[in-house]
Design a protein around this motif. Structure first.
Motif, PDB file in Angstrom:
ATOM      1  N   ARG A  61      24.358  52.065  80.689  1.00  0.00           N
ATOM      2  CA  ARG A  61      25.185  52.392  79.519  1.00  0.00           C
ATOM      3  C   ARG A  61      24.373  52.292  78.225  1.00  0.00           C
ATOM      4  NH1 ARG A  61      30.947  51.654  79.639  1.00  0.00           N
ATOM      5  NH2 ARG A  61      31.748  51.551  81.769  1.00  0.00           N
ATOM      6  N   GLU A 113      29.396  58.866  73.125  1.00  0.00           N
ATOM      7  CA  GLU A 113      30.833  59.100  73.277  1.00  0.00           C
ATOM      8  C   GLU A 113      31.305  58.995  74.722  1.00  0.00           C
ATOM      9  OE1 GLU A 113      29.421  60.881  69.558  1.00  0.00           O
ATOM     10  OE2 GLU A 113      28.820  61.094  71.658  1.00  0.00           O
ATOM     11  N   ILE A 169      30.883  56.590  76.836  1.00  0.00           N
ATOM     12  CA  ILE A 169      31.351  55.247  77.190  1.00  0.00           C
ATOM     13  C   ILE A 169      32.843  55.104  76.925  1.00  0.00           C
ATOM     14  CG2 ILE A 169      31.059  52.792  76.708  1.00  0.00           C
ATOM     15  CD1 ILE A 169      28.179  53.394  75.914  1.00  0.00           C
ATOM     16  N   ARG A 170      33.309  55.690  75.821  1.00  0.00           N
ATOM     17  CA  ARG A 170      34.724  55.587  75.475  1.00  0.00           C
ATOM     18  C   ARG A 170      35.596  56.418  76.415  1.00  0.00           C
ATOM     19  NH1 ARG A 170      37.485  58.964  72.498  1.00  0.00           N
ATOM     20  NH2 ARG A 170      35.563  59.953  71.767  1.00  0.00           N
ATOM     21  N   ILE A 171      35.083  57.557  76.881  1.00  0.00           N
ATOM     22  CA  ILE A 171      35.886  58.433  77.738  1.00  0.00           C
ATOM     23  C   ILE A 171      35.933  57.900  79.171  1.00  0.00           C
ATOM     24  CG2 ILE A 171      36.107  60.803  78.626  1.00  0.00           C
ATOM     25  CD1 ILE A 171      34.583  61.717  76.123  1.00  0.00           C
ATOM     26  N   PRO A 196      35.222  54.531  81.188  1.00  0.00           N
ATOM     27  CA  PRO A 196      34.839  53.110  81.169  1.00  0.00           C
ATOM     28  C   PRO A 196      34.356  52.573  82.518  1.00  0.00           C
ATOM     29  CG  PRO A 196      37.233  53.324  81.198  1.00  0.00           C
ATOM     30  CD  PRO A 196      36.688  54.713  81.144  1.00  0.00           C
ATOM     31  N   TYR A 226      30.540  56.312  85.484  1.00  0.00           N
ATOM     32  CA  TYR A 226      29.616  56.534  84.371  1.00  0.00           C
ATOM     33  C   TYR A 226      28.209  56.837  84.887  1.00  0.00           C
ATOM     34  CZ  TYR A 226      27.288  55.848  79.888  1.00  0.00           C
ATOM     35  OH  TYR A 226      26.543  56.038  78.749  1.00  0.00           O
ATOM     36  N   LYS A 280      39.962  64.823  81.337  1.00  0.00           N
ATOM     37  CA  LYS A 280      38.767  64.040  81.033  1.00  0.00           C
ATOM     38  C   LYS A 280      37.520  64.912  81.059  1.00  0.00           C
ATOM     39  CE  LYS A 280      39.849  59.267  82.277  1.00  0.00           C
ATOM     40  NZ  LYS A 280      39.482  58.138  83.159  1.00  0.00           N
ATOM     41  N   SER A 314      28.386  65.606  69.745  1.00  0.00           N
ATOM     42  CA  SER A 314      27.925  64.229  69.865  1.00  0.00           C
ATOM     43  C   SER A 314      26.944  63.896  68.752  1.00  0.00           C
ATOM     44  CB  SER A 314      27.265  64.016  71.217  1.00  0.00           C
ATOM     45  OG  SER A 314      26.754  62.715  71.302  1.00  0.00           O
TER      46      SER A 314
END
Length: 468
Positions: free
Chosen positions: A121, A130, A132-134, A136, A141, A171, A182
């Motif tokens: 991460r 961005e 990381i927020r979408i 978790p 990830y 998503k 971004s």
């Protein structure tokens, strides 16, 4: 429960009467106390006795007539093997050491995967913060970091692959839109290769953890099915691992099982004279999480009691089944409902009677299957032995025949196969020959035989004339 009968008989037959003062040297103080209590002989323990016994064991071949050093070494080796077999146990399917190692490795993998995922991460977040927020979740990830790579190359053509990973169309669309706007910095191809390689390692570790969890679930169903049915495979394995073995867990009382894993809090409370902990490792069970705050202590005490019963059933039963675990789980559910609604639960005697009846049926079925497997195995073994005996007999007959031929001095003649046999072995049929051809062939053969006879007669006449 007192002195062992064999030791009692040995001491009574070998020692003099109690009128004479006899002092025995015993290495273990408990055995010495038992001898003094049962037989009245005074026993002495200490370091001197241990050294004397060690010297006796060392020089035992010289002290005992007829015992050589080789026989003593064999006896020591056999005793060591017997002790090791008793420690390991005979049934390899019910070894709880594999559960202890499996749950320890599972905990270590959880820590490592969490640490490595945070590293991915922070490493990939400089390029695509961005994401990381979408997303978790750590595993998802890492999959997306490997799939996306450079966010500038992400387009509509890879939207289906994104949906397959995140299992959500909204998503996937949000990730695509975030990649276009971004604020992350650019990344070099070499850094991207390292990030993708590290993400692949984290993904493989997560997949291995899933396989290890399935292995742990299967081992718990073999070793402790009642405990796993009552409290779950992971929590049951943690209890076994913390106790050291399933036997140790079965020896613990319910009060110890209740606070198993909270030893620091217990000793701190005893030292400061505060409130002792209500639960330890069993806090991770779903029952305590579902109970109200005022009932957590009561349900944890009841659950620890049932866990103790389940562990003892699993440890000392010949054929382990999950019937008792299911019944105990139903009892905990009823007790939880009693705390919430006031509905009285069933009595323990009734539930255990039902469990014993169901368990007897299950055990009978399992034994029947084991007997069938054993019969099949014996039949296979008998057939194999018969085949080996037949092959050995054939080989012996061939050897006898070869020896007889060697003694006679004549080689063994091989039987010639007739052409009809060759045709039958090859799966062919002999073509029918016409009668005229058969007759012609027979006549030609007769003429050749007559010519050979005439030649033989002429040779004999010539030989006779030469002799005359």
């Amino acid at each position: 429960g007192g002195l062992h009968e064999d030791l009692r008989l040995l001491l009574e037959t070998s020692l003099p009467p109690k009128k004479k003062k006899v002092v025995l040297g015993v290495a273990d103080a408990k055995i010495g106390a038992a001898i003094l209590e049962e037989l009245g002989y005074q026993c002495q323990t200490g370091g001197v006795v241990a050294e004397i016994l060690r010297g006796i064991r060392l020089h035992l071949p010289a002290l005992v007539p007829g015992l050589d050093a080789q026989a003593a070494c064999k006896a020591q080796l056999g005793l060591g093997h017997s002790y090791s077999r008793a420690k390991v146990k005979f049934n390899v399917n019910r070894v709880d050491n594999m559960i202890i190692q499996g749950i320890s490795l599972l905990d270590q993998l959880d820590k490592d995967i969490n640490c490595f995922a945070m590293r991915v991460r922070s490493w990939y977040g400089y390029h695509f913060p961005e994401l990381i927020r979408i997303v978790p979740e750590n595993f998802t990830y890492c999959q997306l970091a490997k799939l996306i790579g450079n966010r500038r190359e992400l387009g509509e053509d890879r939207l289906a692959a994104l949906e397959e990973v995140v299992m959500d169309a909204a998503k996937a669309q949000a990730i695509l839109e975030a990649s276009r706007s971004s604020m992350g910095m650019d990344i070099s191809p070499l850094d991207l290769i390292n990030i993708e390689s590290f993400s692949s390692r984290v993904i493989s570790l997560c997949q291995y953890r899933r396989g290890l969890q399935e292995y742990l679930r299967s081992k718990m169903s073999q070793v402790a099915p009642s405990l796993s049915a009552l409290i779950g495979e992971v929590v049951g394995a943690r209890l076994i691992s913390h106790a050291g073995s399933l036997t140790n867990l079965a020896k613990y009382p319910a009060s110890t099982v209740q606070i198993l894993g909270a030893e620091k809090a217990l000793f701190r409370a005893l030292k400061t004279r505060g409130n002792t902990p209500k639960y330890g490792l069993i806090f991770h069970s779903t029952f305590i999480g579902r109970a109200a705050a005022k009932n957590k202590g009561r349900i944890s005490r009841y659950l620890a009691n049932k866990c103790t019963i389940a562990s003892r059933i699993d440890c000392f039963s010949e054929v382990p089944t999950s019937v008792f675990g299911d019944k105990l789980r139903e009892q905990v559910e009823e007790r939880l409902a009693f705390y919430e609604t006031g509905e009285p639960p069933r009595k323990n005697l009734e539930v255990m009677k039902e469990a014993v009846l169901e368990a007897s049926e299950v055990v009978a079925e399992v034994k029947r299957r084991q007997e069938k497997k054993e019969k099949k195995r014996k039949k296979r073994e008998q057939r194999r032995l018969e085949a080996l005996a037949a092959a050995a007999q054939e080989q012996q007959e061939e050897n006898v025949e070869l020896e007889r031929e060697e003694n006679e001095g004549e080689p063994r003649k091989k039987k010639k196969k007739r052409p009809e046999q060759d045709l039958e072995q090859n799966g062919l049929e002999e073509e029918p020959v016409p009668r005229k051809r058969r007759k012609g062939a027979g006549g030609a053969a007769q003429e050749e035989e007559e010519e050979e006879k005439k030649k033989r007669k002429k040779k004999k006449k010539a030989q006779d004339s030469e002799q005359d």
